[in-house]
Design a protein around this motif. Structure first.
Motif, PDB file in Angstrom:
ATOM      1  N   ARG A   1       0.809  -1.216   0.000  1.00  0.00           N
ATOM      2  CA  ARG A   1       0.000   0.000   0.000  1.00  0.00           C
ATOM      3  C   ARG A   1       0.846   1.272   0.000  1.00  0.00           C
ATOM      4  O   ARG A   1       0.532   2.239  -0.704  1.00  0.00           O
ATOM      5  N   GLU A   2       1.913   1.279   0.768  1.00  0.00           N
ATOM      6  CA  GLU A   2       2.737   2.477   0.871  1.00  0.00           C
ATOM      7  C   GLU A   2       3.381   2.834  -0.470  1.00  0.00           C
ATOM      8  O   GLU A   2       3.410   3.995  -0.855  1.00  0.00           O
ATOM      9  N   LEU A   3       3.894   1.819  -1.167  1.00  0.00           N
ATOM     10  CA  LEU A   3       4.467   2.076  -2.495  1.00  0.00           C
ATOM     11  C   LEU A   3       3.385   2.497  -3.466  1.00  0.00           C
ATOM     12  O   LEU A   3       3.595   3.405  -4.284  1.00  0.00           O
TER      13      LEU A   3
ATOM     14  N   TRP B   1      11.387   0.214  -1.834  1.00  0.00           N
ATOM     15  CA  TRP B   1      11.051   0.497  -0.447  1.00  0.00           C
ATOM     16  C   TRP B   1      12.273   0.990   0.330  1.00  0.00           C
ATOM     17  O   TRP B   1      12.187   1.953   1.095  1.00  0.00           O
ATOM     18  N   ARG B   2      13.426   0.348   0.135  1.00  0.00           N
ATOM     19  CA  ARG B   2      14.653   0.791   0.806  1.00  0.00           C
ATOM     20  C   ARG B   2      15.032   2.206   0.376  1.00  0.00           C
ATOM     21  O   ARG B   2      15.473   3.012   1.194  1.00  0.00           O
ATOM     22  N   TRP B   3      14.851   2.517  -0.907  1.00  0.00           N
ATOM     23  CA  TRP B   3      15.154   3.866  -1.392  1.00  0.00           C
ATOM     24  C   TRP B   3      14.205   4.888  -0.786  1.00  0.00           C
ATOM     25  O   TRP B   3      14.629   5.948  -0.336  1.00  0.00           O
ATOM     26  N   PHE B   4      12.912   4.582  -0.798  1.00  0.00           N
ATOM     27  CA  PHE B   4      11.939   5.538  -0.273  1.00  0.00           C
ATOM     28  C   PHE B   4      12.088   5.746   1.226  1.00  0.00           C
ATOM     29  O   PHE B   4      11.840   6.836   1.731  1.00  0.00           O
ATOM     30  N   LEU B   5      12.490   4.727   1.957  1.00  0.00           N
ATOM     31  CA  LEU B   5      12.716   4.874   3.396  1.00  0.00           C
ATOM     32  C   LEU B   5      14.028   5.573   3.705  1.00  0.00           C
ATOM     33  O   LEU B   5      14.268   5.997   4.830  1.00  0.00           O
TER      34      LEU B   5
ATOM     35  N   ILE C   1      12.992  10.143  -6.678  1.00  0.00           N
ATOM     36  CA  ILE C   1      12.537   9.598  -5.396  1.00  0.00           C
ATOM     37  C   ILE C   1      12.429  10.714  -4.363  1.00  0.00           C
ATOM     38  O   ILE C   1      11.448  10.787  -3.615  1.00  0.00           O
ATOM     39  N   GLN C   2      13.400  11.599  -4.338  1.00  0.00           N
ATOM     40  CA  GLN C   2      13.354  12.711  -3.382  1.00  0.00           C
ATOM     41  C   GLN C   2      12.165  13.622  -3.667  1.00  0.00           C
ATOM     42  O   GLN C   2      11.505  14.104  -2.733  1.00  0.00           O
ATOM     43  N   ARG C   3      11.864  13.864  -4.943  1.00  0.00           N
ATOM     44  CA  ARG C   3      10.708  14.700  -5.290  1.00  0.00           C
ATOM     45  C   ARG C   3       9.401  14.005  -4.902  1.00  0.00           C
ATOM     46  O   ARG C   3       8.478  14.650  -4.406  1.00  0.00           O
TER      47      ARG C   3
END
Length: 82
Positions: free
Chosen positions: A19-21, A56-60, A74-76
């Motif tokens: 869901r988060e992704l 997920w690892r990148w977004f976290l 990803i940062q944006r």
């Protein structure tokens, strides 16, 4: 392919089973896809080709993407309002 059909396919590709992704990717798709330049769209498509656990690892923030364009996107995406 018309824009609406492409957008619907992309919305489906943003569904990752986590869901988060789903929310992160879908939020950017809804907020930015239509006005984004083709170069940024290409980066988003490359992002969608990545594995869920990697995303997920990148977004976290546990890891940083080696591809600087993907990392910048990803940062944006992370900075978008909820």
């Amino acid at each position: 392919m018309d824009d609406d059909a492409e957008f619907k396919k992309l919305r489906w590709r943003c569904r990752r089973g986590m869901r988060e992704l789903d929310q992160l990717l879908g939020r950017w798709l809804e907020a930015a896809w239509r006005q984004s330049p083709s170069a940024e769209r290409a980066v988003f498509l490359r992002l969608l080709d990545c594995e869920d656990d990697t995303l997920w690892r990148w977004f976290l923030g546990h890891e940083v993407a080696a591809d600087v364009e993907i990392d910048a996107l990803i940062q944006r995406i992370r900075a978008l309002p909820v």
